[in-house]
Design a protein around this motif. Structure first.
Motif, short mmCIF file in Angstrom:
data_model
loop_
_atom_site.label_atom_id
_atom_site.label_comp_id
_atom_site.label_asym_id
_atom_site.label_seq_id
_atom_site.Cartn_x
_atom_site.Cartn_y
_atom_site.Cartn_z
N MET A 54 47.54 96.94 -25.93
CA MET A 54 48.20 96.35 -24.76
C MET A 54 47.19 95.88 -23.73
N SER A 55 46.03 95.45 -24.17
CA SER A 55 45.01 95.05 -23.18
C SER A 55 45.14 93.57 -22.86
N ASP A 56 45.98 92.86 -23.63
CA ASP A 56 46.03 91.41 -23.46
C ASP A 56 46.97 91.00 -22.32
N SER A 57 46.80 91.62 -21.14
CA SER A 57 47.68 91.22 -20.04
C SER A 57 47.10 89.99 -19.37
N ILE A 58 47.98 89.06 -19.05
CA ILE A 58 47.52 87.83 -18.40
C ILE A 58 47.41 88.06 -16.89
N ILE A 59 48.33 88.87 -16.37
CA ILE A 59 48.25 89.21 -14.96
C ILE A 59 48.41 90.71 -14.79
N LYS A 60 47.56 91.27 -13.96
CA LYS A 60 47.67 92.69 -13.61
C LYS A 60 47.73 92.76 -12.09
N MET A 61 48.85 93.31 -11.58
CA MET A 61 48.89 93.55 -10.13
C MET A 61 48.64 95.03 -9.97
N LYS A 62 47.65 95.37 -9.13
CA LYS A 62 47.28 96.78 -9.03
C LYS A 62 47.33 97.27 -7.58
N GLY A 63 48.09 98.32 -7.37
CA GLY A 63 48.14 98.97 -6.05
C GLY A 63 48.56 98.02 -4.94
N VAL A 64 49.50 97.15 -5.23
CA VAL A 64 49.88 96.15 -4.23
C VAL A 64 50.76 96.79 -3.15
N THR A 65 50.36 96.60 -1.91
CA THR A 65 51.11 97.13 -0.78
C THR A 65 51.43 95.98 0.15
N LYS A 66 52.63 96.00 0.69
CA LYS A 66 53.01 94.97 1.66
C LYS A 66 53.69 95.62 2.84
N GLU A 67 53.16 95.34 4.00
CA GLU A 67 53.77 95.89 5.21
C GLU A 67 54.34 94.77 6.05
N PHE A 68 55.58 94.95 6.47
CA PHE A 68 56.16 94.07 7.49
C PHE A 68 56.18 94.89 8.77
N PRO A 69 56.33 94.21 9.90
CA PRO A 69 56.38 94.97 11.14
C PRO A 69 57.42 96.09 11.05
N GLY A 70 56.94 97.32 11.08
CA GLY A 70 57.87 98.45 11.08
C GLY A 70 58.32 98.93 9.71
N VAL A 71 58.08 98.17 8.66
CA VAL A 71 58.56 98.56 7.33
C VAL A 71 57.44 98.43 6.31
N LYS A 72 57.37 99.40 5.42
CA LYS A 72 56.47 99.27 4.28
C LYS A 72 57.33 98.84 3.11
N ALA A 73 57.30 97.57 2.76
CA ALA A 73 58.20 97.06 1.73
C ALA A 73 57.71 97.46 0.35
N LEU A 74 56.41 97.50 0.16
CA LEU A 74 55.85 97.89 -1.13
C LEU A 74 54.76 98.93 -0.89
N LYS A 75 54.80 99.99 -1.72
CA LYS A 75 53.78 101.02 -1.58
C LYS A 75 53.04 101.13 -2.90
N GLY A 81 41.63 88.76 -16.32
CA GLY A 81 40.47 89.60 -16.15
C GLY A 81 39.68 89.37 -14.88
N LYS A 82 40.05 88.35 -14.10
CA LYS A 82 39.29 88.09 -12.87
C LYS A 82 40.18 88.30 -11.64
N PRO A 83 39.68 89.02 -10.65
CA PRO A 83 40.48 89.19 -9.44
C PRO A 83 40.68 87.85 -8.73
N VAL A 84 41.88 87.58 -8.26
CA VAL A 84 42.14 86.32 -7.57
C VAL A 84 42.87 86.59 -6.25
N GLN A 85 42.74 85.62 -5.34
CA GLN A 85 43.52 85.67 -4.10
C GLN A 85 44.53 84.53 -4.18
#
Lengths: 500, 314
Positions: free
Chosen positions: A1-22, A66-70
């Motif tokens: 299972m190493s052939d992942s095209i995209i890996k999202m790792k430890g993604v966190t998203k904060e909105f004012p007052g709320v942590k939508a993703l931890k 395999g490469k980190p992107v923004q």
């Protein structure tokens, strides 16, 4: 299972007052279909908006091949081969299929004139692959929702997307359209493209997906190959507890006739007659466009009636507006939550009190803020609405909680007759159960409830009696004991049957 | 306390802009920060403020009212004509206010019952009423005369109480009432709700047509009030009075952060917006900037302010 095209790792998203993703993880494998599951408000949409560049993540990383992107905006996401097909389609209905597919990327000659023949030829090529038989010049507005969905997919293909996110793609599709969508999805997969599939319909997940990722409350819960789990397991993971009885039907003593409708006729419904008693739930089934919502809205005074009578507690009433309906003890909870159920730009308190400000205000219409706040607090507690407070804007609530606000608003008017139009549409499994419990409370309190639903199991599970509509008429009425899925479907498609 | 202040400042950027602006102008020109000049600014601002308050109600519902300048002119002409004919000033004022309110209600009726876009409906009424004003006045100014009634009348625009011009009191009362209505009454809540989502408001059992008629009536009434103040100050009514005032009022509302889409904003912003425009006009006058350049600068300030606001909201 190493052939992942995209890996999202430890993604966190904060909105004012709320942590939508931890710290959420998501793996998208090459040539595989990943189901992304979770209750409403679990963070699926937020995660996908980060992947497609609509939001910027607060922390975490995204690794593409395999490469980190923004990913800073949607255009960058497109250039990386990531496309999304939203639940609400983003097509322009008075442009043609071809124009929609190539919107913003039209082939032009050196004078800047669009090369129409080139555009339509290219569009035709993609459409053929997807089995869209319409001419590329056809206006999108003339297509069915299912076909429009295909156009969205065509658009994604024209971008040469390697990863396609589909958010509730079958929500508005017929079974046949769903089948052809699945055929296309399998072909895309065979070409080595990856798909993230978001749906509330677990059956579909098992039909089409390879793996499943489950989120809850903005957190990553688990990732499994689909063959390692079953429906119960998934539901358990989504809600974080075991689901006992799905439909908590209760029996109530039936009282007097609260509502009687006689020969109601207008442009949408024909010759509708029925009655409903106190403590009774009547399920109103039928296919899309059969006139269920229109019937409800006619009773509620949104649409005028040409003929017929509405009788509340033995008294004929004249209802020409929702205001009059409310004063006569009728309330309606809309299926179109955002369109006319709640006011997204107002806060919880202002929504809940909106229909009853008359009662909450004194001379010169001055609102008693204390009373208003208490009423809202009672509703929040009674319905267990998850919120940071009475002043939270309703647009920042999840679908299930918005629905509870909509219900609260109706309930505030003290209705005797409550019409619920798709009360659990777009609501996750856990909140569904809560809403059923709330409906049962209303029933025990002696209200008459008309429940419109497209989910037949829900109709069967909750109703005392089932009415089925077809082309604006009531095609049949079945007692609960005699009702089953097949009979309802038969009436819904207009097949006559021997009356009971 | 500190946090509350910070939040207040972030929420009310236009207030910060106004303060900074005032500080700069008072450094550049020592005549700016004097009691007489401040009173002068407030008096001049009162006309636009009163109109802008009505406009705030309308814009909060997602509408627009282009007819305010014309309504100002006709009510000014009516009040001047009545006073000059020797009528009691009080009765003349009531009549002029009634005409403004009626014309506003007419706007509201066309928009709600006739289902015409507010822009078009009020554009029509604006032209119609301007035309009627020209017919009524024969294109000439109407003097209020020099009777006892006329001198009583002129107090409304030119009089003082405790050393402060009366129009400033009128402006403050109008602001206060409007703030209270929007913040604390049913009507105010319905205005916001209608601006956010008309359909949901209808489904909640609210008669939105009535709210629409009401906001345009308020706008017409306040435009008439502004017309009375101007006419009283000059002791005469000009047939072309109020031309372009609708744009100043809209500018004040938008500078104050109220969204043209409806549903968000409020009176406090409009107060600031009107003051920004007032201070701008006054300071440019003090610095002897030609009126051509004044317009140019005013346009720029409006654009920059709105762009800044937009950026922050994103």
């Amino acid at each position: 299972m190493s052939d992942s095209i995209i890996k999202m790792k430890g993604v966190t998203k904060e909105f004012p007052g709320v942590k939508a993703l931890k710290s959420v993880d998501l793996n998208i494998y090459k040539g595989k279909i990943m189901a992304l599951l979770g209750e409403n408000g679990a963070g699926k949409s937020t995660l996908m908006k980060i992947l497609t560049g609509v939001y910027e993540k607060t922390t975490g990383e995204i690794i593409l091949n395999g490469k980190p992107v923004q990913i800073k905006n949607t255009r960058e996401a497109q250039n990386m081969g990531i496309a999304i097909i939203h639940q609400e389609l983003n097509l322009i209905s008075n442009l043609s299929i071809g124009e929609n597919i190539f919107l913003g990327r039209e082939p032009v000659n050196s004078f800047g004139k669009i090369e129409w023949s080139k555009l339509y030829k290219a569009a035709k090529l993609i459409m053929d692959r997807l089995g869209i038989t319409e001419k590329p010049e056809t206006l999108v507005g003339e297509l069915s929702i299912g076909k429009q969905q295909m156009v969205e997919i065509a658009k994604a293909l024209s971008l040469n997307a390697q990863v396609i996110v589909m958010d509730e793609p079958t929500g508005a599709l017929t079974d046949k359209e769903t089948d052809s969508l699945f055929r296309v999805i399998r072909e895309l997969k065979a070409e080595g493209r990856s798909i993230v599939y978001i749906s509330h319909r677990l059956k579909e997940i098992f039909q089409i997906c390879d793996d499943v990722t489950i989120l809850r409350d903005g957190q990553f819960i688990a990732e499994y190959p689909i063959n390692d789990v079953n429906e119960d397991k998934i539901i358990e993971l989504m809600v974080g507890r075991k689901l006992s009885e799905q439909y908590p039907r209760i029996n109530c003593q039936l009282g007097e006739n609260l509502l009687e409708v006689k020969n109601l006729t207008n442009a949408y419904v024909k010759d509708i007659s029925f009655s409903i008693r106190s403590g009774e739930i009547v399920g109103l089934a039928g296919l899309m466009g059969s006139g269920r919502t229109e019937l409800a809205r006619t009773i509620y005074g949104v649409y005028g009636k040409d003929k017929g009578e509405i009788i509340v507690q033995g008294k004929a009433v004249d209802i020409k507006s929702p205001g009059q309906a409310i004063r006569n003890g009728i309330s309606y909870v809309s299926e179109d939550r955002k369109g006319n159920g709640v006011v997204l730009g107002l806060n919880i308190k202002e929504n809940i009190s909106l229909s009853v400000l008359q009662k909450l205000s004194g001379i010169f219409g001055i609102i008693d803020k204390k009373k208003e706040e208490n009423a809202a607090l009672d509703s929040i507690q009674g319905m267990s609405i998850k919120t940071s407070g009475v002043k939270q804007l309703v647009k920042n609530l999840s679908g299930g909680n918005q629905q509870k606000v909509s219900l609260s608003k109706s309930l505030m008017t003290g209705p005797k007759i409550l019409i619920l139009d798709e009360p659990t549409r777009g609501v996750d499994v856990g909140a569904k159960k809560e809403i059923y419990d709330i409906i049962n409370q209303f029933k025990q309190a002696g209200m008459s409830i008309i429940m419109i639903s497209s989910e037949i199991p829900e109709i069967l599970g909750m109703s005392d009696r089932i009415m089925v509509m077809h082309e604006g008429r009531i095609s049949g009425c079945i007692e609960r004991e005699q009702a089953d899925q097949e009979r309802i479907m038969r009436l819904a498609v207009g097949q006559r049957e021997v009356t009971i | 306390m500190k946090k509350a202040l910070k939040e207040f400042l972030i929420k009310n950027k236009s207030f910060v802009v106004l303060v900074i602006f005032c500080i700069i102008v008072s450094i550049v020109n020592e005549r700016f920060f004097t009691v007489s000049n401040i009173l002068n600014i407030l008096r001049q601002t009162s006309i636009n403020s009163v109109i802008a308050v009505g406009m705030t109600f309308v814009i909060l519902t997602g509408g627009i009212d282009l007819s305010v300048g014309s309504i100002l002119a006709i009510s000014g002409a009516v009040v001047a004509a009545m006073v000059s004919q020797g009528n009691n000033a009080f009765i003349a004022v009531i009549a002029a206010l009634a005409i403004g309110a009626a014309l506003g209600a007419f706007n509201g009726l066309i928009i709600s019952k006739g289902k015409i876009q507010p822009f078009i409906a009020t554009l029509g009424v604006m032209t119609l009423v301007r035309g009627y004003t020209l017919v009524f006045t024969d294109g000439k100014p109407i003097s209020a005369g020099s009777s006892e009634a006329a001198s009583a009348f002129s107090n409304i625009g030119a009089g003082y109480f405790l050393g402060i011009p009366l129009p400033i009191y009128i402006m403050i009362i109008v602001f206060g009432l409007a703030y209270y209505i929007l913040k604390h009454t049913r009507t105010g809540r319905y205005v916001y709700s209608l601006g956010c989502n008309e359909e949901a408001t209808i489904y909640s059992g609210i008669n939105t047509d009535r709210i629409k008629i009401l906001v345009y009536t308020i706008s017409g009434l306040l435009a008439a009030l502004a017309g009375i103040i101007i006419t009283a100050r000059l002791s005469s009514a000009q047939p072309q009075a109020g031309t372009g005032y609708e744009l100043d009022a809209i500018a004040a509302v938008v500078l104050g952060g109220t969204s043209l889409a409806g549903g968000s904003g409020g009176i406090f912003g409009t107060v600031i917006g009107a003051l920004i425009i007032g201070v701008l006009n006054n300071s440019l006058n003090l610095m002897d900037v030609s009126s051509y350049y004044q317009l140019l600068l005013k346009g720029l300030v409006i654009l920059v302010a709105v762009l800044l606001d937009r950026k922050q909201k994103k």
